[in-house]
Write a protein that holds these residues in place. Structure first.
Motif, mmCIF file in Angstrom:
data_model
loop_
_atom_site.group_PDB
_atom_site.id
_atom_site.type_symbol
_atom_site.label_atom_id
_atom_site.label_comp_id
_atom_site.label_asym_id
_atom_site.label_seq_id
_atom_site.Cartn_x
_atom_site.Cartn_y
_atom_site.Cartn_z
ATOM 1 N N ASN A 110 11.379 -32.970 -28.132
ATOM 2 C CA ASN A 110 10.409 -33.687 -27.192
ATOM 3 C C ASN A 110 9.358 -33.039 -26.698
ATOM 4 O OD1 ASN A 110 12.361 -35.897 -26.944
ATOM 5 N ND2 ASN A 110 13.757 -34.536 -26.100
ATOM 6 N N TYR A 111 8.887 -31.966 -27.427
ATOM 7 C CA TYR A 111 7.567 -31.136 -27.081
ATOM 8 C C TYR A 111 6.310 -32.341 -27.083
ATOM 9 C CZ TYR A 111 9.222 -26.554 -27.010
ATOM 10 O OH TYR A 111 9.906 -25.325 -26.790
ATOM 11 N N ASN A 112 5.488 -32.195 -26.113
ATOM 12 C CA ASN A 112 4.180 -33.045 -25.975
ATOM 13 C C ASN A 112 3.195 -32.172 -26.324
ATOM 14 O OD1 ASN A 112 3.670 -31.650 -23.849
ATOM 15 N ND2 ASN A 112 4.818 -33.123 -22.324
ATOM 16 N N GLU A 113 1.794 -33.108 -26.041
ATOM 17 C CA GLU A 113 0.653 -32.085 -26.395
ATOM 18 C C GLU A 113 0.318 -30.927 -25.569
ATOM 19 O OE1 GLU A 113 -1.252 -32.862 -29.000
ATOM 20 O OE2 GLU A 113 0.153 -34.362 -29.573
ATOM 21 N N ASP A 114 0.650 -30.963 -24.292
ATOM 22 C CA ASP A 114 0.586 -29.836 -23.326
ATOM 23 C C ASP A 114 1.424 -28.834 -23.858
ATOM 24 O OD1 ASP A 114 -1.201 -31.556 -21.665
ATOM 25 O OD2 ASP A 114 0.431 -32.054 -20.334
ATOM 26 N N LYS A 115 2.546 -29.122 -24.311
ATOM 27 C CA LYS A 115 3.477 -27.936 -24.584
ATOM 28 C C LYS A 115 2.816 -27.305 -25.975
ATOM 29 C CE LYS A 115 7.138 -25.188 -24.897
ATOM 30 N NZ LYS A 115 7.318 -24.110 -23.958
ATOM 31 N N LYS A 116 2.430 -28.039 -26.824
ATOM 32 C CA LYS A 116 1.665 -27.855 -28.176
ATOM 33 C C LYS A 116 0.563 -26.882 -27.722
ATOM 34 C CE LYS A 116 2.710 -31.829 -30.680
ATOM 35 N NZ LYS A 116 1.829 -32.902 -31.518
ATOM 36 N N ALA A 117 -0.372 -27.356 -26.671
ATOM 37 C CA ALA A 117 -1.490 -26.511 -26.491
ATOM 38 C C ALA A 117 -1.179 -25.091 -25.842
ATOM 39 C CB ALA A 117 -2.250 -27.249 -25.282
ATOM 40 N N GLU A 118 -0.103 -25.172 -25.315
ATOM 41 C CA GLU A 118 0.503 -23.884 -24.245
ATOM 42 C C GLU A 118 1.073 -23.096 -25.458
ATOM 43 O OE1 GLU A 118 4.733 -22.873 -22.538
ATOM 44 O OE2 GLU A 118 3.633 -24.375 -21.654
ATOM 45 N N LEU A 119 1.546 -23.355 -26.598
ATOM 46 C CA LEU A 119 1.922 -22.712 -27.641
ATOM 47 C C LEU A 119 0.958 -21.967 -28.392
ATOM 48 C CD1 LEU A 119 5.098 -24.798 -28.905
ATOM 49 C CD2 LEU A 119 5.245 -22.494 -27.794
ATOM 50 N N LEU A 120 0.028 -23.000 -28.768
ATOM 51 C CA LEU A 120 -1.517 -22.432 -29.452
ATOM 52 C C LEU A 120 -2.076 -21.401 -28.632
ATOM 53 C CD1 LEU A 120 -2.636 -25.641 -30.757
ATOM 54 C CD2 LEU A 120 -2.005 -23.862 -32.178
#
Length: 187
Positions: free
Chosen positions: A72-82
């Protein structure tokens, strides 16, 4: 007397601990299987020691490898991971992890568990190879080709045959410990 170990791990305490306690030990619980699937996909093109050194960072960054949360990861979580320097910041691999988490759940729903699905490829029994020198162990096999194709057909990403063979070694589907390694008969 010092125990003989597979040559690939000797000389690095982290590698030796992983070898002595985990590598090649049959894994049947879905949480650990998913963890190794993530780690192996991030390892693609890199050395395993690089991943091991970042393993705790991956654990923290990816919610303790909770595939239900990852799905359920969203774009905010993806950005955080990057932005997380503690992990491998590869956008394709991060996206693949999210995709693979969803497909992992689909397999659980279809087969009862991912473990039941993956272990069926070896009739629920580890393959015990006879590796004399770790350098002679294969990077992939017909079986890893088959599993890779089956996972890709379902939509999994970063699951080429070499990645899948490394996954099979890690989770004990194949025992590629050198025959005179103390772990060979333990796992």
């Amino acid at each position: 007397m010092k125990k003989h170990k597979c040559g690939w791990c000797v000389g690095d305490a982290l590698y030796e601990a992983y070898h002595d306690q985990e590598w090649g030990t049959p894994v049947y619980d879905d949480e650990t299987l998913f963890e190794f699937l993530i780690l192996e996909t991030f390892q693609a093109g890199l050395s395993w020691i690089t991943i091991l050194r970042k393993r705790n960072n991956f654990f923290d960054a990816f919610d303790q490898f909770d595939y239900k949360k990852i799905a359920n990861y969203n774009e905010d979580k993806k950005a955080e991971l990057l932005q997380n320097a503690g992990i491998i910041r590869n956008k394709l691999k991060i996206n693949a992890t999210i995709t693979n988490a969803n497909l992992f759940i689909d397999i659980q729903n279809e087969f009862g568990s991912f473990s039941d699905y993956i272990w069926a490829f070896v009739d629920n029994k580890p393959i015990k190879n006879k590796v004399q020198d770790y350098k002679d162990a294969p990077a992939n096999t017909e079986l890893s080709d088959t599993i890779s194709k089956a996972l890709k057909k379902r939509g999994f990403k970063f699951v080429g045959s070499t990645v899948i063979y490394a996954f099979m070694q890690a989770i004990g589907m194949v025992n590629d410990h050198e025959i005179d390694c103390f772990r060979y008969n333990e796992v």
